[in-house]
Design a protein around this motif. Structure first.
Motif, PDB file in Angstrom:
ATOM      1  N   UNK A 101       0.808  -1.220   0.000  1.00  0.00           N
ATOM      2  CA  UNK A 101       0.000   0.000   0.000  1.00  0.00           C
ATOM      3  C   UNK A 101       0.841   1.269   0.000  1.00  0.00           C
ATOM      4  N   UNK A 102       2.044   1.197   0.603  1.00  0.00           N
ATOM      5  CA  UNK A 102       2.903   2.384   0.671  1.00  0.00           C
ATOM      6  C   UNK A 102       3.722   2.590  -0.603  1.00  0.00           C
ATOM      7  N   UNK A 103       3.483   1.761  -1.634  1.00  0.00           N
ATOM      8  CA  UNK A 103       4.200   1.894  -2.896  1.00  0.00           C
ATOM      9  C   UNK A 103       5.460   1.054  -2.985  1.00  0.00           C
ATOM     10  N   UNK A 104       5.961   0.580  -1.839  1.00  0.00           N
ATOM     11  CA  UNK A 104       7.120  -0.303  -1.868  1.00  0.00           C
ATOM     12  C   UNK A 104       6.679  -1.691  -2.328  1.00  0.00           C
ATOM     13  N   UNK A 105       7.664  -2.538  -2.582  1.00  0.00           N
ATOM     14  CA  UNK A 105       7.391  -3.907  -2.984  1.00  0.00           C
ATOM     15  C   UNK A 105       7.940  -4.859  -1.935  1.00  0.00           C
ATOM     16  N   UNK A 106       7.193  -5.927  -1.672  1.00  0.00           N
ATOM     17  CA  UNK A 106       7.668  -6.995  -0.794  1.00  0.00           C
ATOM     18  C   UNK A 106       8.022  -8.167  -1.695  1.00  0.00           C
ATOM     19  N   UNK A 107       9.254  -8.630  -1.576  1.00  0.00           N
ATOM     20  CA  UNK A 107       9.700  -9.787  -2.356  1.00  0.00           C
ATOM     21  C   UNK A 107      10.098 -10.892  -1.397  1.00  0.00           C
ATOM     22  N   UNK A 108       9.705 -12.106  -1.728  1.00  0.00           N
ATOM     23  CA  UNK A 108      10.077 -13.278  -0.933  1.00  0.00           C
ATOM     24  C   UNK A 108      10.842 -14.218  -1.847  1.00  0.00           C
ATOM     25  N   UNK A 109      11.964 -14.737  -1.354  1.00  0.00           N
ATOM     26  CA  UNK A 109      12.797 -15.630  -2.144  1.00  0.00           C
ATOM     27  C   UNK A 109      13.244 -16.812  -1.291  1.00  0.00           C
ATOM     28  N   UNK A 110      13.528 -17.911  -1.945  1.00  0.00           N
ATOM     29  CA  UNK A 110      14.235 -19.008  -1.308  1.00  0.00           C
ATOM     30  C   UNK A 110      15.697 -18.845  -1.667  1.00  0.00           C
ATOM     31  N   UNK A 111      16.600 -19.262  -0.789  1.00  0.00           N
ATOM     32  CA  UNK A 111      18.021 -19.101  -1.066  1.00  0.00           C
ATOM     33  C   UNK A 111      18.830 -20.280  -0.509  1.00  0.00           C
ATOM     34  N   UNK A 112      19.945 -20.507  -1.152  1.00  0.00           N
ATOM     35  CA  UNK A 112      20.966 -21.437  -0.677  1.00  0.00           C
ATOM     36  C   UNK A 112      22.294 -20.732  -0.889  1.00  0.00           C
ATOM     37  N   UNK A 113      23.140 -20.744   0.105  1.00  0.00           N
ATOM     38  CA  UNK A 113      24.479 -20.187  -0.034  1.00  0.00           C
ATOM     39  C   UNK A 113      25.490 -21.290   0.228  1.00  0.00           C
ATOM     40  N   UNK A 114      26.246 -21.615  -0.799  1.00  0.00           N
ATOM     41  CA  UNK A 114      27.353 -22.555  -0.659  1.00  0.00           C
ATOM     42  C   UNK A 114      28.582 -21.749  -0.270  1.00  0.00           C
ATOM     43  N   UNK A 115      29.358 -22.259   0.670  1.00  0.00           N
ATOM     44  CA  UNK A 115      30.569 -21.546   1.050  1.00  0.00           C
ATOM     45  C   UNK A 115      31.705 -22.528   1.292  1.00  0.00           C
ATOM     46  N   UNK A 116      32.900 -22.025   1.067  1.00  0.00           N
ATOM     47  CA  UNK A 116      34.108 -22.826   1.200  1.00  0.00           C
ATOM     48  C   UNK A 116      35.099 -22.071   2.076  1.00  0.00           C
ATOM     49  N   UNK A 117      35.600 -22.768   3.086  1.00  0.00           N
ATOM     50  CA  UNK A 117      36.588 -22.178   3.989  1.00  0.00           C
ATOM     51  C   UNK A 117      37.309 -23.298   4.715  1.00  0.00           C
ATOM     52  N   UNK A 118      38.586 -23.136   4.901  1.00  0.00           N
ATOM     53  CA  UNK A 118      39.411 -24.104   5.631  1.00  0.00           C
ATOM     54  C   UNK A 118      39.309 -25.510   5.055  1.00  0.00           C
ATOM     55  N   UNK A 119      39.226 -25.613   3.727  1.00  0.00           N
ATOM     56  CA  UNK A 119      39.202 -26.918   3.082  1.00  0.00           C
ATOM     57  C   UNK A 119      37.877 -27.642   3.133  1.00  0.00           C
ATOM     58  N   UNK A 120      36.826 -26.977   3.585  1.00  0.00           N
ATOM     59  CA  UNK A 120      35.507 -27.602   3.676  1.00  0.00           C
ATOM     60  C   UNK A 120      34.469 -26.780   2.915  1.00  0.00           C
ATOM     61  N   UNK A 121      33.572 -27.482   2.239  1.00  0.00           N
ATOM     62  CA  UNK A 121      32.442 -26.840   1.567  1.00  0.00           C
ATOM     63  C   UNK A 121      31.170 -27.210   2.317  1.00  0.00           C
ATOM     64  N   UNK A 122      30.354 -26.214   2.595  1.00  0.00           N
ATOM     65  CA  UNK A 122      29.081 -26.428   3.280  1.00  0.00           C
ATOM     66  C   UNK A 122      28.055 -25.476   2.703  1.00  0.00           C
ATOM     67  N   UNK A 123      26.846 -25.506   3.254  1.00  0.00           N
ATOM     68  CA  UNK A 123      25.845 -24.549   2.792  1.00  0.00           C
ATOM     69  C   UNK A 123      24.898 -24.158   3.918  1.00  0.00           C
ATOM     70  N   UNK A 124      24.368 -22.968   3.784  1.00  0.00           N
ATOM     71  CA  UNK A 124      23.248 -22.494   4.587  1.00  0.00           C
ATOM     72  C   UNK A 124      22.079 -22.355   3.628  1.00  0.00           C
ATOM     73  N   UNK A 125      20.869 -22.503   4.133  1.00  0.00           N
ATOM     74  CA  UNK A 125      19.693 -22.378   3.272  1.00  0.00           C
ATOM     75  C   UNK A 125      18.533 -21.801   4.060  1.00  0.00           C
ATOM     76  N   UNK A 126      17.580 -21.226   3.329  1.00  0.00           N
ATOM     77  CA  UNK A 126      16.411 -20.655   3.977  1.00  0.00           C
ATOM     78  C   UNK A 126      15.596 -19.829   3.008  1.00  0.00           C
ATOM     79  N   UNK A 127      14.911 -18.849   3.549  1.00  0.00           N
ATOM     80  CA  UNK A 127      14.137 -17.924   2.723  1.00  0.00           C
ATOM     81  C   UNK A 127      14.338 -16.518   3.271  1.00  0.00           C
ATOM     82  N   UNK A 128      14.102 -15.548   2.411  1.00  0.00           N
ATOM     83  CA  UNK A 128      14.267 -14.149   2.813  1.00  0.00           C
ATOM     84  C   UNK A 128      13.094 -13.329   2.319  1.00  0.00           C
TER      85      UNK A 128
END
Length: 162
Positions: A101-128
């Motif tokens: 109503x205020x003219x702004x937009x609300x966006x919802x997304x799903x996300x996954x972030x893969x990351x690599x550090x200290x010889x290991x690969x992992x991921x975080x996931x969720x929605x924003x």
């Protein structure tokens, strides 16, 4: 309306890429100076906190200055938590947006972030959930709330993971 949603998608993809490439000036410029950044904590199995001023959060910055401070510490090497800086790849999908109503937009997304550090690969996931304001031919983030769905967080979690 589909052109607007496509524009929002492209903006969010670019912003994620700025983060992955550690282009911090461009990343920060995507946020309005008063933009709130909130990563709630889980209160119970299916309920997360909603009031960052009264309840625990994983991260809470009431405005862009919090992100600017983190970037400053990354750049100056004053953050042991991100030395060395992990390599990341953000994947965003299922972008949904609707005008408010205020003219702004609300966006919802799903996300996954893969990351690599200290010889290991992992991921975080969720929605924003983003609140966005049109500015010229582009967008500004006026708020970002990111829900992390991982049950176990084995490494330091920071803004660049979400």
């Amino acid at each position: 309306m589909s052109n607007v949603i496509q524009s929002i998608e492209q903006f969010l993809y670019r912003t994620s890429e700025y983060c992955d490439r550690q282009q911090w000036d461009e990343y920060l410029a995507a946020f309005d100076e008063s933009a709130e950044f909130h990563m709630p904590q889980w209160d119970s199995e299916h309920v997360y906190t909603t009031d960052p001023k009264r309840e625990m959060s994983l991260i809470y910055y009431p405005n862009r200055a919090g992100l600017e401070d983190r970037v400053f510490r990354i750049r100056t090497g004053k953050s042991a938590a991100c030395t060395p800086m992990p390599r990341t790849v953000h994947l965003i999908n299922n972008v949904q947006a609707e005008q408010q109503e205020d003219g702004q937009w609300k966006a919802r997304v799903n996300w996954v972030t893969h990351f690599y550090r200290f010889g290991e690969a992992e991921c975080f996931f969720g929605w924003a959930e983003y609140r966005l304001r049109e500015e010229g031919n582009d967008w500004k983030i006026t708020s970002k709330r990111s829900i992390v769905l991982n049950d176990k967080i084995r490494h330091v979690l920071d803004f660049y993971h979400v």
